[in-house]
Every structure is written in C-alpha cells, then in structure tokens.
Design an enzyme around this catalytic site. Sequence first.
Site, mmCIF file in Angstrom:
data_model
loop_
_atom_site.group_PDB
_atom_site.id
_atom_site.type_symbol
_atom_site.label_atom_id
_atom_site.label_comp_id
_atom_site.label_asym_id
_atom_site.label_seq_id
_atom_site.Cartn_x
_atom_site.Cartn_y
_atom_site.Cartn_z
ATOM 1 N N LEU A 1 -1.892 8.484 -4.285
ATOM 2 C CA LEU A 1 -1.352 9.842 -4.590
ATOM 3 C C LEU A 1 0.157 10.005 -4.725
ATOM 4 O O LEU A 1 0.405 11.139 -5.184
ATOM 5 C CB LEU A 1 -1.872 11.192 -3.486
ATOM 6 C CG LEU A 1 -3.363 10.830 -3.055
ATOM 7 C CD1 LEU A 1 -3.702 11.761 -2.084
ATOM 8 C CD2 LEU A 1 -4.087 10.898 -4.434
ATOM 9 N N ASP B 1 -8.388 7.141 7.177
ATOM 10 C CA ASP B 1 -8.026 6.356 5.951
ATOM 11 C C ASP B 1 -7.035 5.102 6.573
ATOM 12 O O ASP B 1 -6.202 5.096 6.041
ATOM 13 C CB ASP B 1 -7.414 7.370 4.816
ATOM 14 C CG ASP B 1 -7.247 6.030 3.469
ATOM 15 O OD1 ASP B 1 -7.622 5.262 3.445
ATOM 16 O OD2 ASP B 1 -6.081 6.683 2.779
ATOM 17 N N ALA C 1 6.693 1.445 -2.128
ATOM 18 C CA ALA C 1 5.431 1.512 -1.948
ATOM 19 C C ALA C 1 4.993 2.513 -3.084
ATOM 20 O O ALA C 1 5.558 3.328 -3.317
ATOM 21 C CB ALA C 1 4.819 1.664 -0.698
ATOM 22 N N LYS D 1 8.215 10.392 0.649
ATOM 23 C CA LYS D 1 7.160 10.358 0.061
ATOM 24 C C LYS D 1 6.882 11.503 -0.979
ATOM 25 O O LYS D 1 6.797 12.766 -1.135
ATOM 26 C CB LYS D 1 5.794 10.630 0.806
ATOM 27 C CG LYS D 1 4.415 10.214 0.373
ATOM 28 C CD LYS D 1 3.354 10.183 1.165
ATOM 29 C CE LYS D 1 1.955 10.058 0.995
ATOM 30 N NZ LYS D 1 0.923 10.206 1.897
#
Length: 550
Positions: A190, A339, A186, A207
Amino acid sequence: MLPLRFVRQSRHIGERIGTKTFHSTISNEKRATTNNFRKYVFRLAYTSLGIAVTYDAFNEFQTIGSANRFLRSLTIAVKNSFDYSYNLYGLSEESQGYDELLKEIHLRCANRILEGCMKNGGLYIKIGQGVSAINHILPKEYTNTLKKLENQCLERKPDEVKKLFLEDFGQLPEEVFSEFDYRPVAAASLAQVFKAKTKDGQSVAVKVQYIDLKKRFSGDFGTILFLCTLAKKVHKNFDFTWTLRELRTDLQQELDFVNEGKNAERCSNDLRHLDYIYVPKVLWQYTNSRILTAEWIDGYKITDIESIRNDKFFIKEIDQKLFNIFAEQIFNSGFVHADPHPGNVFVRKNAKGKPEIVLLDHGLYEHIPQKLRRSLCQFWEAIVLKDRNKMQKYAHELNVEDYEKLAEILLQRPMEFNKDASKALTDKDLSYLQDMAKKHFDIVLNTLRQMPKNMLFVVRNLNTVRAIARNHGDPLDRPKHMARYAQYCLYKHDRGIVSYFKWIIRRCQFEFHLFRSSMQFWFAQCYVKLFNREKSKEILTLITAGVEDI
C-alpha cells in the site's frame, strides 16, 4: 483502445495454439480439438469485452489506469484458466509426464500472476502476499514465485511523493525533514518506505501511501471480487468471494495510517511484559492518514537464516519467541496482528546482545472477544487431551460443526491416522494423509465459512507463522508449543484460588498426555527404522513434515 488490445491479445493466444511448441507436447486426439479451443478463446475474448464495458458502467472507472488493471487481470485469468484446461485436456494423474507438465503450468501461471500484481500494485500485492503464505496447501511454484512480493513491489516516481507531501503538509519532504532519501528502502503493498532524518537528528522510516490508492480501492476491490466470482463459475471449488466481502471493511481501515499508528501503540502496550519484542515508536508530528513516520530500525527479515546464524542466534530460540508473541495475542490479549509475513517481522540484537523481534506494519488487526479466546484455548487443550466431547463442545462455541476439520486447520496436520505405537502407519493411514493433501483446500474454505469473521484473522496469522517456521526447518514443534500457551492462558482467564488448583490438576494431566504422545512417537520411529525399512523413508518424510500426533 484498451478493450481492442485485449481482444487482439486473446486472438494471439488462439493463434499460438497451432504452433510447433504446443503440438510437440500434445497427442493426436488433442490436436483435433485445437479449432474448438480457438473458437472458445475468441468467444471468451468478445464476451469479456462486453463484460468490461458493463463493469465500467456500474463501477465508475475514474481513469484509464483502472480499466487497464481490470483488463490486465481479466487477461491473466483467461490465460491461466486456458493453460490448465487445454494442456491437461484428456490427461489423468496417472498419465506419463503428468506431474512434470503440471509443474510447468503452475510456474507459468504463477509468473503471470506475479507480473500482474507487480504492475497493478495495491490490493493485488496484498492478496498475492497472502497467497504466498499458504505454502502447505498451494504448489511451491506459486508460493515460491509470489514470495517476491514481500519487498519487490510497485515503485512510483519521486514527483508523486512530493505532491502528496504538499497536499498533506504544505511542504516538500526535504523541508519537513533535515534529510530525505527519495530512493525507497522498501515498497509495500500500500505504500513505499523512505529513510529520513528529523531536524533534531533522529533517523526515521517514512511510510508514504500511493497517492491514488484510496481512489482506486473500490474499483480494484470490485475487480478482484468480480474475477473470483468468474473463477467460482468455472472452477466450482474456488470460492473466495464470501471471504473478500467479509474483509472489505478491515482492508479499508488499513488505508488509514493514523489507525495503524494507534494499533502499533496498543500492540506495544499489550506485549510490554515480553522483553524480546519491540514495536517502533510513532512520531505523531510527522504522521497523518497517508503518511506514517516511525523510528528507524536496523534489522533483517526473520527468514534471513544466514544473518541469524551470523549473529550467533539459535533458530529454535527465534521461533520460540515468535510463537510466544502471537500466542499471547491470540489466546490472551485478543488484539491480533493479521499480517505477520516475513517482510513485517525483523530480528536484531538488543542492548544486551540477545535476539529481539521487531514487529512492523500494524495496519491490519482484529480483536478476538474473550469468550472466543476462552473457547479457542479450551478447544486446543481438548485436542491434546484427546477429549472429543469437549472438542465438539468448544467447536460449536466457535460456530463450527466438524471439530476434527477445525483441529486440522488450526494444527495444519491430520487428526485421524493410526496412533498405535506398536506398528507403523498402515496403508489406510497413508491414504488418508494423501487424500487430505488434495482435499484440504475445500475443507479450509468450508470450515472458515462457518467461523466468526474475526477468527479468519487467527487462521491467517497461524498460517503465516507456520510458513516462517517451515522456512526455518521447523526446529520447534509449533502446535505443541501453541497448545502449552493456550493451556496456560486458561489460568489467566480464570483467576482465583479454587480455579488455580483446578488448573494445576489439568496442567499435570495436560503435560502427561504430551509426554505420552512424545514417547509413542519415539517408539514408532524406532520401530519404523528397525522393522519396516521398505516404508521407512516415506513414513519418516511424512513425520518430518509435521503429520505426527501432537
């Protein structure tokens, strides 16, 4: 070279105005204005060049990439503004073919914005994702196009990931982990997410922040703020500048992955009493400010209706759990995920084979003080009880003057229309609903400006959750469900025997009003079907869209 390229691109726009494609769709009167528009574009191009040079000096562009993103964004803004101004010149909403032409312009402009966000990355994608959630206000050409930003984001070269690991851990990813797949699963706004396996065999999601993101934050934020300021001067009702200034600190905090890890742990602790919510555990030994490692989750996006049905889950049940999770945050814990777009909300089967919602990406949170939460709960209760005095009182506690507009923003449905169940909606009611659809954008901005800053995230959360529910076909009455949870949380805020009995009385009154409203709506539906066939289709469409009284 970049400013010169921008001027050439702008000149090319002007030259295209005279092509057969343009002339085939405009009237003789519009052809006469072509030269004036060309001059307008050229002046705008050279003015923009001067602006770019000045902006460069004051914002300290550190790389050619920063200047390129600025000019790309400015070019898109000019093209979109010109597209609307030129093609709709001299036309009104009653003009033949107006709606079709407007949809074509919407789609062209949305595709330009999508392309710009994909190329620019970072904050541009974050804002684009937020825009895609406003599908009850913005045209579907925009929201459907920008939905692609949820997962199809900017990807970087593997060398960048290696360089970041060497800077932060002194080792390559394959040295830190036993396995590391450099193909991103993915690409968020950011960062990119990679699948890896620790040396003890645990599958994890890693991440990795874009290496230049912190350096480019100030320049990109300044560019977006600058373009919004320009848009405000051209389009008077378009003013997001105050919102951006309010949110700058929160967006900067999102760049710190240590903060995100702490948010995830607090969220998990706040919601631990709900057995259908899961937050992936953070592996702190592999986490720092630019790299976040958490346990790997096998699931699918909450908007993947086909997968939900394949697992034999009920969409209504999924929505109920989703509403409960965020109602708990908004009305009770006060620690609100700001979010929750579909890319951050997954569904999977738990060990018992039941649906479980997994919350991802905890970078952006807001704390709502108890005083504001209590006022919000009481305001929501007053809406159901139709107690306008209390609505006004609690709206003032939320720093909003117009309580009706606040209710419409929170519920995303009009407050004022004919409530008499003995007859169908009047022409006046229908006219009001249509006017609200046109003016809602201005109302949102004006009312949000009055709210405390942390309430902006509540509205963002509600908008995003509403967008998910709409994608599901709205199988559950979201405002009514949220109202019940808000009323229930009033008891949690006022513990004690006396308070409990007072709450029981209010609860009975509350449920009676909900039952009465439901019965009124049912009778209204029956009347429309039986006695007003001419308007029934239009009215039932409005009802299905969620504009009925709560």
